[in-house]
Design an enzyme around this catalytic site. Sequence first.
Site, short mmCIF file in Angstrom:
data_model
loop_
_atom_site.label_atom_id
_atom_site.label_comp_id
_atom_site.label_asym_id
_atom_site.label_seq_id
_atom_site.Cartn_x
_atom_site.Cartn_y
_atom_site.Cartn_z
N GLY A 195 49.99 48.32 36.12
CA GLY A 195 50.11 49.02 34.85
C GLY A 195 48.76 49.08 34.15
N SER A 196 48.78 49.02 32.82
CA SER A 196 47.54 49.21 32.06
C SER A 196 46.55 48.06 32.22
CB SER A 196 47.88 49.37 30.58
OG SER A 196 48.72 50.50 30.43
N THR A 197 46.96 46.94 32.85
CA THR A 197 45.98 45.85 33.03
C THR A 197 44.86 46.28 33.97
OG1 THR A 197 47.26 44.89 34.85
CG2 THR A 197 47.69 44.03 32.64
#
Lengths: 625, 380
Positions: free
Chosen positions: A325-327
């Site tokens: 995801g956004s990590t």
Amino acid sequence: MARRVHIKDHHAEARLFARRAGLAALAATLALGAVAARLVQLQVLDHERYSTLSRENRVRLVPLPPPRGLIFDRNGVPVAENRPAYRLELVPEEITDLEGTLARLARIVDLRPLDIERFRALAARKPPFEAIPLRLRLSEAEAARFAVHRHEFPGVDITVRPARRYPAGPLLAHVLGYVARIDADDLEALDPVQYRGTSHVGKLGIERAYEPALHGQVGMQQVEVNAQGRALRVLERTPPRPGRSLWLSIDLRLQRVAQDALGEANGAVVAIDPRTGEVLALVSAPAYDPNLFVDGIDPDTYRALAHDPDRPLFNRALRGRYPPGSTIKPFMALAGLEYELIGPHTTRYCPGWFMLPIGERRYRDWKRDGHGVTDLRKAIAESCDVYFYDLAVRLGIDRIHGFLARFGFGAGTGLDVAEEAAGLLPSRAWKRRARGQPWFPGETVITGIGQGYLLVTPMELAAATATLATRGRRQRPHLVRAMAEPGAPPHPLAFAPVEPVRLARPDRWEAVVHAMEAVVHGRHGTARGIADAPYRIAGKTGTAQVFGLAEDQEYDPQTLAERLRDHALFIAFAPADAPRIAVAVIVENGGSGGAVAAPVARKVMDAWLLRDRAAQEEAGRGGGA
Amino acid sequence: MNGGRAGLLGPDETLARRRPGLLARAHLDLPLLAGLTAVAGLGLVVLYSAAGERMEVVARQLVRLGIGFGVMVAAAQVPPAALRRWAPWLYGLGVVLLAAVMTVGETGKGAQRWLDLGLVRFQPSELMKLALPLVVAWHLADAHLPPDARRVLAAAAAIAVPVTLIALQPDLGTALVVGAAGFFALFLAGLRWRWLAGLGLAAAAGAPALWHFMHDYQRARVLTFLDPERDPLGAGYHIIQSKIAIGSGGLFGKGWLHGTQAHLEFLPERATDFIFAVLGEEFGLTGTVTLLALYLFLVLRGLHIAARAQDTFARLTAGAVSLTFLVYAFVNTGMVTGLLPVVGLPLPLVSYGGTSLVTMMAGFGILMSVHTHRKLLSPS
């Protein structure tokens, strides 16, 4: 004899045969004569020597299994030890009524059909004077009950043997693994001399990876036996050399904090000291009790564990593969800076959606109305998707693949246990190989926000976060930090260094780290909920879709079954300018990274960085109570 | 040499010819019968000790010996001419059964050897131990001897087929015995020396190929033979322990039932393949040499019968059967004393069990048949 005969000459043939039969007779005499000569050598000439050997043959070698090495956490708390186990043993020769004895024993101790079955199988193979175990581990109560009735059971006795015990139970199950009885497959791989007399072998985790160190060296005892083979006395003894002890890099207290912070949720927490690569905590929840496996888990319990929908036997931290995801965004941002596609202050307008030059599909931002004018700091702090869709397309999948690979994504971290899995870092070549298809531009778009084919393990994510923390220096993560020979002080283990990530300009690291600080400490940061820490945190939230939504669909957590809810992720390191801990947290089906996963990481970092303060508070409370 | 042997065995020959007694009318040969009885008797005595003084083991062996002697008596009634007619059929049946074992055979100890016939399990390789020398003798019976190249090649092919099938099972010990049985018939027929040398070279060249096809346990046996100390607790253990047992027996042994090696269970397979070591420990050199002398007597008597047989078929058959028996005696005692590698062959008539016992006794029956079905008008 070489003369050619055209008419069958019976007399000549009889003579030929007689000659051959004579030769055969001579050969027979010589052959058996050779054996006779050999017998003279053995029985007359070397008789003295073999006589001595025969007398010495009354001496039997009994293997003495070495005590297994102990395992401690980084502070010296024992986490794998050898505790005395009460073994109930029967000597068949001394028991007149075996069936009756078994029946009466069943009233005093718990006897399962499996125990009796195993006992009978062993009894059939061993000589009758040898003690055969019926139960390997009696409880204290059972042992005490038997002691009272012992006089009623001739030929039955309790012996005490060391058995492996994991005092921390499920808390360290996914780190330590466990030992279990040696089975047929193990026998193939193990040194038959060293394992003579050893009953258990490491099956998983540290116990397996460090088996050669933990096992030690077998000892031998020379025992004189009488004509029946019964041991009379010990003549000579070479004591076994105990296995080496291990000191984990894991801090048991931090491990417990991480476990408690996850609460009832399924997920994983990995905390690393970025300066050394020492893994400080490694939690995979739910877990199981490794003690169950040591002496053979009973089939019902095992079935329950194996079929549990929460999969407690699955090591999520090392083997779970999740979309980051956004990590992934800080790493994408670094790639953009390194290839000079973006600068720290260049901006892009975010209308709430992104479209490729060709094609109809709109890639939506999580924020429906868009973020407006967005620079690097805002893109990371508020997790703007459109900024990274655009960046990913400009980078292209080849450069993305090459850059992320330098952080170890898709390759595993080389952790010192065998079962670590690798994530998946997609590339054109991979897709051609695995799917037989070319790479589509749309797939690059969603890779920019950590969706699509890209998968990471929590361990990989933590190691990559540690690399961000050290601004590119990479240490090989490890679970064991020191080892000790028996009776010697522990010496630290050295791990081969890993190729660092070098950027053309070091200030590019700082640009991304500052943006990550804004995630926590910025006014609109997605993890501003944990900003009240007495130290600076650099972090990044993430939310990984478990299943894809259609373009025009709304994500409504209320209508979704829990198992289909998004995974919440959070990566962080602190203190931001001189990091001492890097953490990756995944809460399965947790929903929002900022709200669910970030507080877990905060608790772990607090426990590590504010240890002394917490200890003082603990002491204060303890004194007051 | 010929004269010497005639002198040794002469009196009973003349006796039998003058007065066809009960034994001769039953087609039995007294010297063979006496020798076999002596070996079997000594064997039972040793077995009682080796089996841990369990009478039931001795009783079971006694039943087997009874069956063996019965088979011998039955075989002795079959005239050599009938055997000659049956030879190709027996051989063909043997090859078919061996091929069947390869495909549907039952696996015992990792090797396919048995054919399950419902009630009994049968080892086709046992049949081949007799059928192969019979068929080679049948093949050469009418040939000019020494055989020419075509005959030798045909005989070699007849030997190679079953030997290969048995070696593939894999049962190297039996393959060795079967191959030897066929080879002996060819050798006694007067196989030329240069052919013999050629066969030797071919065998030497084939050895590395054989090594390639060997199972690990078979390679271990060869390596252990070359260096028994290599693995004193594993494969070399058998040889070392049996040498200690035999060597500690000395001249007269430790006495019946007093062998410490055997009774302390240090000696593996002490009732079967390694029973010679028990004999050596308990009866010393006296016992072992006595047994070897009995074996030699049986072999020489068999060769004598062969030499006196009246046609090529009978001669070759009798000679090959006698020498096959020698192979058992030599290979087993050589193995137990550490002269030869560990090959799983029993000590003839002494080892407990052994499917080969019946085959061996049938062979002695054939010898007796050859000797007692002679036409008396023949000049000797």
